[in-house]
Design a protein around this motif. Structure first.
Motif, PDB file in Angstrom:
ATOM      1  N   THR A 187      -0.402  -2.483   6.185  1.00  0.00           N
ATOM      2  CA  THR A 187      -0.738  -3.218   4.899  1.00  0.00           C
ATOM      3  C   THR A 187      -2.444  -3.613   4.940  1.00  0.00           C
ATOM      4  OG1 THR A 187      -0.201  -5.432   5.327  1.00  0.00           O
ATOM      5  CG2 THR A 187       1.492  -4.150   4.719  1.00  0.00           C
ATOM      6  N   PHE A 214      12.181   3.612   1.536  1.00  0.00           N
ATOM      7  CA  PHE A 214      12.447   2.903   0.329  1.00  0.00           C
ATOM      8  C   PHE A 214      12.739   3.664  -0.705  1.00  0.00           C
ATOM      9  CE2 PHE A 214      10.633  -0.781   2.703  1.00  0.00           C
ATOM     10  CZ  PHE A 214      11.577  -1.831   2.139  1.00  0.00           C
ATOM     11  N   TYR A 215      12.111   4.972  -0.798  1.00  0.00           N
ATOM     12  CA  TYR A 215      12.600   6.106  -1.867  1.00  0.00           C
ATOM     13  C   TYR A 215      13.857   6.414  -1.513  1.00  0.00           C
ATOM     14  CZ  TYR A 215      12.620  10.694  -4.122  1.00  0.00           C
ATOM     15  OH  TYR A 215      12.989  11.436  -5.073  1.00  0.00           O
ATOM     16  N   ARG A 261      -1.966   2.540  -2.438  1.00  0.00           N
ATOM     17  CA  ARG A 261      -0.521   2.471  -1.787  1.00  0.00           C
ATOM     18  C   ARG A 261       0.103   1.245  -2.167  1.00  0.00           C
ATOM     19  NH1 ARG A 261       0.807   0.929   3.049  1.00  0.00           N
ATOM     20  NH2 ARG A 261       2.785   1.664   4.108  1.00  0.00           N
ATOM     21  N   GLU A 262      -0.461   0.142  -1.888  1.00  0.00           N
ATOM     22  CA  GLU A 262       0.132  -1.169  -2.383  1.00  0.00           C
ATOM     23  C   GLU A 262       0.579  -1.323  -3.769  1.00  0.00           C
ATOM     24  OE1 GLU A 262      -1.484  -4.354   0.212  1.00  0.00           O
ATOM     25  OE2 GLU A 262      -2.306  -3.020   1.376  1.00  0.00           O
ATOM     26  N   MET A 307       9.062   5.240  -7.331  1.00  0.00           N
ATOM     27  CA  MET A 307       9.167   5.488  -5.495  1.00  0.00           C
ATOM     28  C   MET A 307       9.084   6.936  -5.442  1.00  0.00           C
ATOM     29  SD  MET A 307       9.086   2.782  -4.244  1.00  0.00           S
ATOM     30  CE  MET A 307       9.199   3.576  -2.549  1.00  0.00           C
ATOM     31  N   GLU A 345       7.498   4.089   5.634  1.00  0.00           N
ATOM     32  CA  GLU A 345       8.226   3.263   4.696  1.00  0.00           C
ATOM     33  C   GLU A 345       8.215   3.459   3.417  1.00  0.00           C
ATOM     34  OE1 GLU A 345       9.623   0.196   6.055  1.00  0.00           O
ATOM     35  OE2 GLU A 345       9.372   1.774   7.860  1.00  0.00           O
ATOM     36  N   ILE A 346       7.394   4.455   2.784  1.00  0.00           N
ATOM     37  CA  ILE A 346       7.660   4.838   1.326  1.00  0.00           C
ATOM     38  C   ILE A 346       8.979   5.869   1.317  1.00  0.00           C
ATOM     39  CG2 ILE A 346       6.756   6.375  -0.420  1.00  0.00           C
ATOM     40  CD1 ILE A 346       3.849   5.405   0.369  1.00  0.00           C
ATOM     41  N   MET A 384       2.152  -7.805  -1.018  1.00  0.00           N
ATOM     42  CA  MET A 384       3.248  -7.093  -0.373  1.00  0.00           C
ATOM     43  C   MET A 384       4.220  -8.111   0.153  1.00  0.00           C
ATOM     44  SD  MET A 384       2.833  -4.000  -0.888  1.00  0.00           S
ATOM     45  CE  MET A 384       4.097  -3.220   0.121  1.00  0.00           C
ATOM     46  N   PHE A 422       3.688   0.339  -4.505  1.00  0.00           N
ATOM     47  CA  PHE A 422       4.771  -0.292  -4.087  1.00  0.00           C
ATOM     48  C   PHE A 422       5.021  -1.463  -5.263  1.00  0.00           C
ATOM     49  CE2 PHE A 422       4.476   1.198   0.474  1.00  0.00           C
ATOM     50  CZ  PHE A 422       5.413   1.275   0.555  1.00  0.00           C
ATOM     51  N   TRP A 458       6.285  -8.635  -2.929  1.00  0.00           N
ATOM     52  CA  TRP A 458       7.042  -7.725  -3.120  1.00  0.00           C
ATOM     53  C   TRP A 458       8.092  -7.545  -2.094  1.00  0.00           C
ATOM     54  CZ3 TRP A 458       7.808  -4.324   1.144  1.00  0.00           C
ATOM     55  CH2 TRP A 458       8.586  -2.869   0.740  1.00  0.00           C
TER      56      TRP A 458
END
Length: 534
Positions: free
Chosen positions: A38, A167-168, A123-124, A151, A163-164, A79, A127, A82
């Motif tokens: 991040t 979480f997807y 990217r952030e 996502m 991580e994407i 984040m 999210f 988030w």
């Protein structure tokens, strides 16, 4: 952007731990390994990483502590807010309360536009955009599907981001829960993504966890067995991580592991509990642990699980909690007391006819109706059937239980065609539902009871089919194995009967149960007859 990556283990700095209010060192022994860069740096990023790793194991309170610590160090760290917004609700329930997540995001900024300015990278921002949809004002199903689609877009933009991907995968599972889609298409997609991540990083808590959830049914459970073996060791600091592998172990009839993992999960829940906490993790472990011990034939331990749960409710043990969440937790624990008692009666066959009241829950009525049928109290059978009819809305498990008790009543009245007709209707209803994913539901499995009824009606050929179906849906369940052995024996198939009896004897070895004695007597007789024929 500086890339921060760390293995989250017990070797945490005392200085880092000391800044987390109320933290307990045991919470952070091991939580897994993640790679989540991040725009933050230093201790704020370290807290964030720990929080995300714990979040992947559904350790809600522990994760929030870490995100709050990150926010204190860096108040504009988008984040961290988030992450906190995702740490209030189980993401796989049909609806989620958006109140606390919205409050968390509002502390970052008053509007979505203001909050977005604090996310410095695309990217952030991706999210943050996704959770803005999840916690927005639309209908909960629309929000869940919209979150999944956001996502998906982020995943397509960053296909190699672990991580994407994680979480997807979870968002796909959440969308399935929200839409009640039984096709498994999103689950299979989620499992494919999670398995790929698990193979790349076997210590990633989300990869193992979401693989288990994706394949949590009797057909696909073998695909998640490696993840189940791994998950409890990946994140032993989180109670849910110790419990979750039993979702797969139960599908394989691995009763020792079902019992042991939930004992371990219960211990962690006790250790981490503080006044004001909800009781969910403890209740879940007690529930599943008791089921595992009932299948092992350890009725003394099964009673202990019930006693523990009763103490939480009656004496407000470590499960006391305040506010609406606390009240909901206690209510859940009270409901679980009734469920565990009904299950104990059914699986031990220690029949107990309880009073039928307007407050009796469906599982209690099923246990009472079955007890009354087995002890010849037809008046109570009729009362239980009538009460289940009142609770039933014409479909679902309560409707199935109503037909189960009705079938037993008609069988005792000498109406075999009516009895089997009711069981056929119940079977048709059950087969439209998702396969069982945990303990038996109803507490007396439909196919198991149907097989027993057919044996009582002297139809062992048909009984074999029902017991085999029961075992396909719930592998290695001893009462179904015992019924299958009896049906084969009644058919004169000694070899198949001996095979099923041997499995019962193995599961219940050393237990003082009539079923075990029956199995051992049959096996001894078969062995003696075999030696005599030589």
């Amino acid at each position: 952007m500086k890339r921060w990556s760390m293995v989250l283990t017990a070797f945490l700095l005392v200085a880092t731990l000391s800044i987390v209010p109320g933290s307990v060192e045991a919470q952070f022994d091991e939580v897994g390994s993640i790679d989540f860069p991040t725009s933050a740096t230093g201790e704020a990023q370290q807290h964030f990483l720990r929080g995300v790793a714990i979040l992947h194991s559904f350790g809600w309170k522990q994760a929030r502590e870490q995100f709050h610590a990150a926010q204190e160090l860096d108040p504009d760290f988008a984040m961290a807010y988030w992450g906190e917004s995702l740490a209030y609700n189980h993401p796989l329930v049909s609806q989620m309360d958006a109140t606390d997540p919205r409050k968390a995001l509002q502390r970052l900024g008053a509007t979505p536009e203001e909050r977005m300015t604090k996310a410095p990278t695309d990217r952030e921002k991706g999210f943050l955009k996704a959770v803005e949809i999840l916690w927005g004002e639309a209908d909960h199903t629309e929000r869940r599907v919209g979150y999944m689609e956001a996502m998906r877009d982020l995943y397509e933009a960053y296909p190699e981001d672990s991580e994407i991907a994680a979480f997807y995968a979870l968002s796909l599972l959440g969308a399935t829960a929200a839409t009640r889609d039984l096709s498994q298409r999103w689950n299979v997609m989620a499992g494919t993504i999670a398995l790929k991540l698990f193979n790349r990083n076997p210590m990633h808590p989300g990869a193992a966890h979401y693989t288990i959830h994706s394949f949590d049914n009797p057909i696909m459970a073998p695909l998640a067995l490696d993840a189940a073996y791994a998950f409890a060791d990946i994140a032993p600091a989180v109670s849910h991580a110790r419990h979750m592998p039993t979702h797969i172990f139960i599908q394989h009839g691995m009763w020792d592991r079902v019992s042991g993992n939930n004992q371990s999960a219960y211990g962690v829940a006790q250790e981490l509990w503080q006044p004001g906490d909800p009781v969910g993790d403890a209740v879940h472990a007690l529930d599943w642990g008791q089921y595992g011990d009932l299948q092992r034939g350890d009725y003394e331990k099964a009673q202990l699980w019930m006693d523990r749960l009763g103490d939480m409710v009656d004496n407000e043990g470590f499960g006391t909690a305040s506010g609406a969440r606390g009240a909901a937790g206690i209510a859940r624990a009270q409901g679980a007391v009734s469920l565990l008692k009904a299950r104990y009666i059914v699986d031990t066959e220690e029949w107990e006819v309880q009073p039928v009241t307007e407050d009796s829950p469906a599982h209690e009525l099923l246990a009472t109706g079955l007890s009354a049928a087995r002890t010849g109290d037809q008046l109570i059978v009729a009362d239980a059937e009538a009460a289940l009819a009142e609770l039933s809305d014409g479909s679902g498990y309560t409707h199935v239980m109503h037909k189960q008790i009705g079938a037993l009543r008609h069988a005792a009245m000498g109406h075999p065609d009516v009895a089997t007709g009711l069981m056929d209707e119940a079977e048709a209803e059950v087969m439209t539902m998702a396969p069982p994913r945990g303990s038996a539901s109803p507490v007396k499995p439909l196919h198991e009871l149907y097989g027993e009824l057919l044996l009582d009606l002297d139809m062992p050929d048909k009984a074999v089919e029902k017991f085999e179906t029961s075992l396909l849906r719930m592998p290695n369940r001893p009462r179904s194995l015992l019924g299958l052995a009896r049906a084969h024996a009644a058919n004169g198939d000694a070899a198949m009967a001996a095979e099923a009896y041997a499995k019962v004897a193995d599961l219940w070895q050393g237990r003082a149960h009539a079923g075990l004695q029956e199995a051992e007597d049959f096996l001894e007789q078969s062995m003696n007859e075999g030696e005599g024929n030589r």
